[in-house]
Design a protein around this motif. Structure first.
Motif, PDB file in Angstrom:
ATOM      1  N   ARG A   1       0.970  -1.190  -0.036  1.00 18.10           N
ATOM      2  CA  ARG A   1      -0.085   0.140  -0.060  1.00 18.10           C
ATOM      3  C   ARG A   1       0.935   1.296  -0.108  1.00 18.10           C
ATOM      4  N   GLY A   2       0.600   2.281  -0.964  1.00 14.95           N
ATOM      5  CA  GLY A   2       1.542   3.404  -0.766  1.00 14.95           C
ATOM      6  C   GLY A   2       2.771   3.174  -1.358  1.00 14.95           C
ATOM      7  N   LYS A   3       3.211   2.071  -1.951  1.00 11.34           N
ATOM      8  CA  LYS A   3       4.739   1.934  -2.137  1.00 11.34           C
ATOM      9  C   LYS A   3       5.185   2.606  -3.238  1.00 11.34           C
ATOM     10  N   PRO A   4       6.185   3.222  -3.030  1.00  5.91           N
ATOM     11  CA  PRO A   4       7.033   4.103  -4.351  1.00  5.91           C
ATOM     12  C   PRO A   4       6.921   3.397  -5.655  1.00  5.91           C
ATOM     13  N   ARG A   5       6.882   4.095  -6.581  1.00  7.64           N
ATOM     14  CA  ARG A   5       6.863   3.503  -8.178  1.00  7.64           C
ATOM     15  C   ARG A   5       8.188   2.592  -8.309  1.00  7.64           C
ATOM     16  N   ASN A   6       9.153   3.195  -7.855  1.00  3.01           N
ATOM     17  CA  ASN A   6      10.429   2.776  -7.937  1.00  3.01           C
ATOM     18  C   ASN A   6      11.499   3.306  -6.950  1.00  3.01           C
ATOM     19  N   GLU A   7      12.511   2.672  -6.944  1.00  2.00           N
ATOM     20  CA  GLU A   7      13.937   3.039  -5.978  1.00  2.00           C
ATOM     21  C   GLU A   7      14.250   4.519  -5.895  1.00  2.00           C
TER      22      GLU A   7
END
Length: 204
Positions: free
Chosen positions: A6-12
């Motif tokens: 949930r709400g994880k960044p799209r990339n590093e």
């Protein structure tokens, strides 16, 4: 347990960009609420105000400590290593320095399997205060955090968290260096296979 979706960044790279802003805001907040003057009685109005400031400060610091939070130091170090596309030595050494600064002692682990109140051995679990009183109203943690009514014990438990600010400040400097010099690029491949990289710390 891995990072939540949930709400994880799209990339590093986005993780590092979000971290840079949130860490800067944290230190800005901490600077604005530094107490003025010397010690005050804990039962005074100013003493109570300082206590609440410390509690909120520790609560805001939580997202940088708990390993499964999206901007935890563990995942930020992992992102630094993955995004260091040119193998820049300064970035690599900075990530290692953050790992060395962030120790297991800075986090009081979750102890779901231990019933009853926190033991009277100086190892009060600050997570119980966060989840039972500040961030949530978890009944079990509320009862386990009854020791929080003791000002000295509560302050000592919260203060353990603030040692992590050294690692947080270092991580902020390293991320800012990488962003300012265009040294960071998000890897194209998924990173789930390297989820364990970075400062381990305990599993809070």
């Amino acid at each position: 347990m891995g990072e939540g979706k949930r709400g994880k960044p799209r990339n590093e790279l986005e993780r590092l960009e979000i971290f840079e802003q949130l860490a800067a805001e944290y230190f800005r907040m901490a600077g604005l609420f530094q107490p003025e003057g010397g010690p005050v009685p804990p039962d005074s109005v100013e003493g109570e105000r300082r206590q609440w400031v410390e509690l909120f400060r520790a609560a805001l610091l939580r997202k940088f400590i708990v390993r499964d939070e999206h901007v935890s130091l563990k995942l930020v170090v992992r992102a630094l290593r993955l995004c260091n596309f040119a193998a820049d030595r300064g970035l690599a050494e900075g990530a290692d320095a953050v790992t060395a600064l962030f120790t297991a002692e800075m986090v009081q682990g979750r102890r779901h399997d231990i019933p009853g109140p926190s033991p009277d051995d100086g190892r009060d679990t600050f997570e119980d205060v966060l989840y039972g009183r500040l961030l949530h109203g978890d009944a079990d943690r509320f009862h386990r955090s009854d020791w929080a009514k003791d000002y000295n014990r509560l302050r000592a438990a919260a203060a353990r968290r603030f040692d992590a600010e050294h690692a947080l400040g270092k991580a902020l400097d390293v991320v800012r260096y990488g962003l300012a010099h265009d040294l960071l690029r998000s890897p194209a491949a998924p990173v789930s296979s390297v989820d364990g990289a970075g400062p381990e710390g305990p599993d809070p």
